[in-house]
Design a protein around this motif. Sequence first.
Motif, short mmCIF file in Angstrom:
data_model
loop_
_atom_site.label_atom_id
_atom_site.label_comp_id
_atom_site.label_asym_id
_atom_site.label_seq_id
_atom_site.Cartn_x
_atom_site.Cartn_y
_atom_site.Cartn_z
N UNK A 60 -3.02 4.75 -10.33
CA UNK A 60 -2.14 5.43 -11.28
C UNK A 60 -2.83 5.57 -12.63
N UNK A 61 -3.50 4.50 -13.06
CA UNK A 61 -4.21 4.54 -14.34
C UNK A 61 -5.37 5.53 -14.31
N UNK A 62 -6.05 5.60 -13.17
CA UNK A 62 -7.15 6.57 -13.02
C UNK A 62 -6.61 7.99 -13.18
N UNK A 63 -5.45 8.27 -12.64
CA UNK A 63 -4.86 9.60 -12.77
C UNK A 63 -4.53 9.93 -14.22
N UNK A 64 -4.00 8.95 -14.95
CA UNK A 64 -3.67 9.18 -16.36
C UNK A 64 -4.94 9.48 -17.15
N UNK A 111 0.85 -1.20 0.00
CA UNK A 111 0.00 0.00 0.00
C UNK A 111 0.88 1.24 0.00
N UNK A 112 1.91 1.25 0.84
CA UNK A 112 2.81 2.40 0.91
C UNK A 112 3.56 2.61 -0.41
N UNK A 113 4.02 1.52 -1.01
CA UNK A 113 4.73 1.64 -2.29
C UNK A 113 3.81 2.17 -3.40
N UNK A 114 2.62 1.60 -3.52
CA UNK A 114 1.70 2.05 -4.56
C UNK A 114 1.19 3.46 -4.26
N UNK A 115 1.01 3.77 -3.00
CA UNK A 115 0.62 5.13 -2.63
C UNK A 115 1.68 6.13 -3.03
N UNK A 116 2.93 5.77 -2.84
CA UNK A 116 4.03 6.66 -3.24
C UNK A 116 4.08 6.84 -4.75
N UNK A 117 3.90 5.75 -5.49
CA UNK A 117 3.88 5.85 -6.95
C UNK A 117 2.69 6.68 -7.43
N UNK A 118 1.55 6.51 -6.77
CA UNK A 118 0.36 7.29 -7.12
C UNK A 118 0.60 8.77 -6.85
N UNK A 119 1.20 9.07 -5.71
CA UNK A 119 1.51 10.45 -5.35
C UNK A 119 2.46 11.07 -6.38
#
Length: 152
Positions: free
Chosen positions: A138-142, A74-82
């Motif tokens: 991440x995909x949602x942001x793109x 969760x922390x890793x994906x959260x960081x990538x999302x951020x």
Amino acid sequence: MTARVWVGVALLLCLGVALGSLREFVFINLNYQVAHAAGQTPWSYAHSAMQRLLVGWSLGDLLRLKWAMALCFVALMGSLTFLTARLLFGRRLDRTVVAGYLAIGTLSLLLHLLGGRLPFTASAGVKLLHLLQYPMPLLVLVVARFMPGERA
């Protein structure tokens, strides 16, 4: 948006997909080992490398490892999302991304805790926790970057 920004986003997406694949491999095999330690199977169906790594671990140890790894992913994906949000939108979504992860994580935990009284909520909590461990945000942001009103 510059080509450099899109290359950065593409690299973050690739890293997210790679981490999602790693997460899938690790958790599938960890779940096989948990099932064996719980006495649900006569032997472990986990990959031999995972079996060697986890030999002698108790059920409680395996479950603690599973929760710790879930939080790490969760922390890793959260960081990538951020970082993806930063590249695509600047600082504009910083609070939204953090608040979104905290809100979904909190709801996931509440649904998990309610699972003892309302069994159907435990499954929903797991699904929400999985959402935070994969590159879907991440995909949602793109996709959101191409919404009307956003500058390309």
